[in-house]
Motif scaffolding. Structure first.
Motif, short mmCIF file in Angstrom:
data_model
loop_
_atom_site.label_atom_id
_atom_site.label_comp_id
_atom_site.label_asym_id
_atom_site.label_seq_id
_atom_site.Cartn_x
_atom_site.Cartn_y
_atom_site.Cartn_z
N GLY A 89 0.82 -1.21 0.00
CA GLY A 89 0.00 0.00 0.00
C GLY A 89 0.85 1.26 0.00
N ILE A 90 1.91 1.26 0.79
CA ILE A 90 2.79 2.42 0.84
C ILE A 90 3.48 2.61 -0.51
CG2 ILE A 90 4.95 3.29 1.84
CD1 ILE A 90 3.99 2.04 4.51
N ALA A 91 3.93 1.53 -1.11
CA ALA A 91 4.59 1.62 -2.42
C ALA A 91 3.62 2.14 -3.47
CB ALA A 91 5.14 0.26 -2.82
N ARG A 92 2.37 1.68 -3.44
CA ARG A 92 1.38 2.12 -4.42
C ARG A 92 1.06 3.60 -4.24
NH1 ARG A 92 -2.91 -0.87 -3.14
NH2 ARG A 92 -3.87 0.85 -2.06
N ARG A 93 0.88 4.03 -2.99
CA ARG A 93 0.58 5.45 -2.75
C ARG A 93 1.76 6.33 -3.16
NH1 ARG A 93 -1.44 3.33 2.02
NH2 ARG A 93 0.30 4.15 3.21
N HIS A 94 2.97 5.86 -2.93
CA HIS A 94 4.15 6.63 -3.32
C HIS A 94 4.21 6.76 -4.84
CE1 HIS A 94 8.10 8.37 -2.88
NE2 HIS A 94 8.59 7.49 -3.72
N ALA A 95 3.93 5.68 -5.55
CA ALA A 95 3.94 5.72 -7.01
C ALA A 95 2.86 6.67 -7.53
CB ALA A 95 3.73 4.32 -7.58
N GLN A 96 1.69 6.64 -6.92
CA GLN A 96 0.62 7.55 -7.34
C GLN A 96 1.02 9.00 -7.10
OE1 GLN A 96 -2.64 6.14 -4.98
NE2 GLN A 96 -3.36 4.72 -6.54
N LYS A 97 1.66 9.27 -5.97
CA LYS A 97 2.07 10.63 -5.67
C LYS A 97 3.11 11.11 -6.67
CE LYS A 97 4.11 13.46 -2.04
NZ LYS A 97 4.62 13.49 -0.66
N LEU A 98 4.09 10.25 -6.98
CA LEU A 98 5.11 10.64 -7.96
C LEU A 98 4.50 10.91 -9.33
CD1 LEU A 98 8.07 8.27 -7.05
CD2 LEU A 98 7.86 10.72 -6.61
N ALA A 99 3.53 10.08 -9.73
CA ALA A 99 2.87 10.29 -11.02
C ALA A 99 2.11 11.61 -11.03
CB ALA A 99 1.92 9.13 -11.32
N ARG A 100 1.43 11.91 -9.93
CA ARG A 100 0.68 13.16 -9.83
C ARG A 100 1.63 14.36 -9.87
NH1 ARG A 100 -1.51 12.27 -5.28
NH2 ARG A 100 -0.17 13.60 -4.04
N LEU A 101 2.74 14.28 -9.15
CA LEU A 101 3.71 15.37 -9.16
C LEU A 101 4.34 15.55 -10.54
CD1 LEU A 101 5.47 14.84 -5.73
CD2 LEU A 101 3.90 16.68 -6.37
N GLN A 102 4.61 14.44 -11.20
CA GLN A 102 5.18 14.50 -12.55
C GLN A 102 4.20 15.18 -13.50
OE1 GLN A 102 8.20 13.77 -13.53
NE2 GLN A 102 7.82 14.24 -15.66
N GLN A 103 2.94 14.86 -13.39
CA GLN A 103 1.92 15.45 -14.25
C GLN A 103 1.81 16.95 -13.98
OE1 GLN A 103 -2.04 14.10 -13.56
NE2 GLN A 103 -2.81 14.88 -15.49
N GLN A 104 1.87 17.34 -12.73
CA GLN A 104 1.76 18.76 -12.39
C GLN A 104 2.95 19.56 -12.90
OE1 GLN A 104 1.32 18.79 -8.16
NE2 GLN A 104 -0.86 18.32 -8.23
N THR A 105 4.11 18.99 -12.90
CA THR A 105 5.29 19.73 -13.33
C THR A 105 5.41 19.79 -14.85
OG1 THR A 105 6.69 17.77 -13.14
CG2 THR A 105 6.59 19.25 -11.24
N THR A 106 4.82 18.84 -15.57
CA THR A 106 4.94 18.84 -17.02
C THR A 106 3.79 19.57 -17.70
OG1 THR A 106 3.83 16.70 -17.18
CG2 THR A 106 6.24 16.70 -17.08
#
Length: 77
Positions: free
Chosen positions: A35-52
């Motif tokens: 669960g922690i790994a999945r939430r971390h991956a989701q957060k990174l994807a969201r941050l990547q989308q916001q920066t691009t």
């Protein structure tokens, strides 16, 4: 049934409970890890989308269309 049999049953029940508790803790730890790994991956994807994705640009005319009449009058001066 004598006292030794009763004590042996209680000891065996306690051992089963300890084993079940240990298994349950291991299963929860594994689920938590995933669960922690999945939430971390989701957060990174969201941050990547916001920066691009740059914020949408608006022109003065578009901003004037969304504003109230007083603001439009000031911009026209």
């Amino acid at each position: 049934m004598n006292v030794d049999d009763v004590v042996a049953e209680k000891v065996e029940a306690a051992r089963r409970k300890i084993a079940n508790d240990k298994l349950r803790r291991e299963e929860l730890a594994e689920a938590r890890k995933h669960g922690i790994a999945r939430r971390h991956a989701q957060k990174l994807a969201r941050l990547q989308q916001q920066t691009t994705t740059p914020p949408p640009r608006t022109t003065a005319a578009e901003r004037a269309d969304r504003s109230d009449p007083d603001t439009r009058a000031r911009e026209e001066r």
